[in-house]
Each structure stands twice: as C-alpha cells, then as structure tokens.
Design an enzyme around this catalytic site. Structure first.
Site, short mmCIF file in Angstrom:
data_model
loop_
_atom_site.label_atom_id
_atom_site.label_comp_id
_atom_site.label_asym_id
_atom_site.label_seq_id
_atom_site.Cartn_x
_atom_site.Cartn_y
_atom_site.Cartn_z
CD GLU A 92 -3.11 -1.00 2.29
OE1 GLU A 92 -4.18 -1.54 2.20
OE2 GLU A 92 -2.98 -0.59 3.72
CB CYS A 105 2.75 7.88 2.75
SG CYS A 105 3.25 6.54 4.58
CB CYS A 112 7.19 -3.97 8.88
SG CYS A 112 8.39 -3.56 9.88
CB CYS A 116 5.81 -1.73 16.25
SG CYS A 116 7.40 -0.80 15.35
CB CYS A 119 2.60 -0.54 13.78
SG CYS A 119 2.70 -0.50 11.83
CB CYS A 331 1.16 7.60 11.00
SG CYS A 331 2.63 7.13 11.54
#
Length: 344
Positions: A92, A105, A112, A116, A119, A331
């Site tokens: 994305e 962005c 990933c 975290c 996230c 974010c």
C-alpha cells in the site's frame, strides 16, 4: 524471458549505455528517460518515437510498473493505493495532497519485520524488501493519478527503510536526479536498526531523518517495539548524534501518543530530558486506531498538554495532522493484504 532488468530505476547514463549496445543514437536515451520518468510509461510499446522494429525486439523488456489493484479515496482528499507486484505480492502507498504540495507516503518493504505492537503493517507479516523500481513506481503512480507533480516524499509506509538500505539509497538518488524531487523534500523514517543510521550518514544525503522513539525510556520502548531488545535506547541516541555530526542535518524524533500508555506529563518531561542536546524537532502523532488492537488515541486536550510540557522545556515540537484515517491510510494503518486471487 528478457535478462534486461526493469528500466525504471536506471539512470540516464545506464539507459544510454543499454541503448548504445543496440546501436541506437545518443539522443534516444534522452527520449526514453523522459518517457520513463515524466510520462507515466507502462510498456515500451507506448514509446512511439522509437521504431516499431525496436519496440518489437524489446517487447519482453519490463518497464517495472506495478498494477493498481484498488484506489481508496478519503474525504480529506488522501488516496490509498493497493499495488500488485510482479510476483503476486502487494503493498500500500498513499498520496496526500494539500493546496501547495503533494506528498507520497512510500513503502520500502512488503510487510515489516519490526513488529511494533501498535502498528498494523507488522501484523500481516513480512515477505521481502522492495526493489528500486517498485519504490519509484509508487511515486509515479500517485503523480499520474493526481495529475500534478509530487513535491515531497516520506518513507513512512510499509516496512523499515534501513533494512533495505542499498535500494533505499539508489531510490533516493533516482527520485532526486530523475524524477526531480529535491532531496531536502525527502524524509526517511526509521524505528532504529543497529549500525544502519551510521551507515545512512555515510552517504551524506540531504534528506531528513525521522527517528521513531515512541517512548521516553528503555523499558516502555521495549514493550512497544520488540526489536528494541537488540538496540537499546542509549545506543540508538548515541548513533543519532553520530549521524548529526556526519551530516550536519537537523532531524526529527517521532512519538506516537497512546492513551494511558506514553501520553502523561511525566512521560513528556522524561522525553524532553532524552532529546536534550539534539538539534531536532519532536513530531507528536496521535495514535491512529488499528482493528484488533487495544490501543486508543488520547483526547485532544491530553495531546495539547503533552505538547505544552515539551514547549516548557524549550523542545521544538508539533502535532502531526492526521490524514486518511477514515480509509485506514494514516500513519501505522497500512497493511500487506493476503489476496485470494492471482494477479495477471
């Protein structure tokens, strides 16, 4: 199958050399470069200034563009794109317009590995690093869709950019030199990978570095960022100081505010002490909710109170305006989606 790598991501000199091996005159490199980086080229068959014979001979050479699988606009004008890659993976990316600028962005990995806890990206797993053409394609896709030049780039999409450092560096060069976006308008965001901030500093780029702290002390940071066990906070900050000395560039500390977790006044005071001595700016990010996670966004008064404490300690800080949260494009909300249908 062509052995020529995707053309997107190649410099003018590289394109010129490739064309010279085919006996093409030097001016052809300028033409191909323009079509590749300014005209949203999808296939070499579209380059009508080249002969039909040349286009047929190079029919199997890939430009390196991705497929737009889904376009999701938000009421605030932000647009999220789900892009299908050649191997069936997807990423994305987000276009964020204002009256004076258009920001992309950009994702640097498929998923990933940093995991975290607040996230969305890490929850869908990690597949691989993105290639140079897959990074540049995001910029060109947004630029073409909005019909206006992209002015700013933030490497704040899916993935940890410094785990893809070589491709990141080359992508920044191509964005600057070939797409024509100033390096000072490019921000690279990292949660911190041991030795990689120092390595990035060796390139002496004129980009902005944004370091994601999200906690003012090691214990809390480890709760939020499991990878912090391999990279203690004091070591991270020491490497940040090295980066500052290498580049003479001011940078940003990012801090996601989580209700009743890291958003109290005593957290702000501790954060102010941590960043003392840095030529920096603290960017406060009110948490963007993620389905399936229990974290919550602080109230606006709590956010302002946190900001006020930092300002009282003379720490330069601001609150990031949330864009695209209605369509999970803000974010921390981007995901690697597992598709059940093949991409043609």
């Amino acid at each position: 199958m062509s052995t020529t790598p995707p053309l997107l991501g190649q410099s003018y000199d590289e394109l010129s050399y490739w064309l010279s091996t085919q006996g093409e005159p030097p001016y052809r490199a300028k033409q191909l470069h323009q079509w590749l980086y300014t005209r949203n080229l999808q296939s070499l068959d579209e380059v009508t200034v080249f002969s039909k014979r040349w286009r047929e001979a190079n029919a199997k050479v890939k430009v390196g563009r991705s497929q737009v699988l889904q376009r999701t606009p938000s009421p605030d004008g932000t647009v999220k794109y789900l892009l299908g890659l050649a191997d069936g993976e997807n990423i994305e990316t987000v276009g964020i317009p204002t009256a004076k600028r258009l920001t992309v962005c950009v994702s640097s990995q498929v998923g990933c590995p940093m995991a975290c806890t607040f996230c969305a990206t890490g929850k869908s797993g990690f597949a691989r690093n993105l290639q140079i053409h897959e990074i540049l394609d995001q910029v060109l896709t947004v630029q073409a869709d909005f019909g206006r030049r992209v002015s700013h780039i933030v490497f704040m999409g899916m993935g940890e950019p410094l785990l893809n450092l070589k491709n990141l560096h080359t992508s920044v060069e191509r964005i600057n030199e070939d797409i024509g976006i100033s390096a000072r308008n490019i921000t690279i965001s990292t949660v911190g990978v041991k030795g990689r901030i120092r390595a990035l500093g060796q390139y002496r780029l004129q980009t902005t570095l944004a370091v994601s702290l999200h906690a003012p002390n090691p214990d809390l940071r480890l709760q939020l960022i499991p990878s912090a066990q391999h990279y203690p906070l004091d070591e991270l900050l020491a490497e940040c100081k090295e980066y500052m000395e290498l580049t003479s560039r001011r940078f940003t500390f990012e801090y996601t505010l989580l209700k009743d977790v890291n958003d109290q006044d005593f957290h702000a005071r501790e954060l102010a002490q941590r960043v003392r001595g840095f030529q920096c700016h603290v960017n406060l990010i009110p948490y963007n909710p993620v389905a399936g996670l229990d974290y919550k966004r602080p109230t606006p008064p709590r956010v302002q109170a946190f900001l006020a404490v930092l300002e009282a300690y003379r720490v330069q800080a601001s609150v990031r305006q949330t864009r695209g949260s209605a369509e999970a494009a803000a974010c921390g909300q981007l995901r690697r989606q597992i598709l059940t249908t093949a991409i043609n």
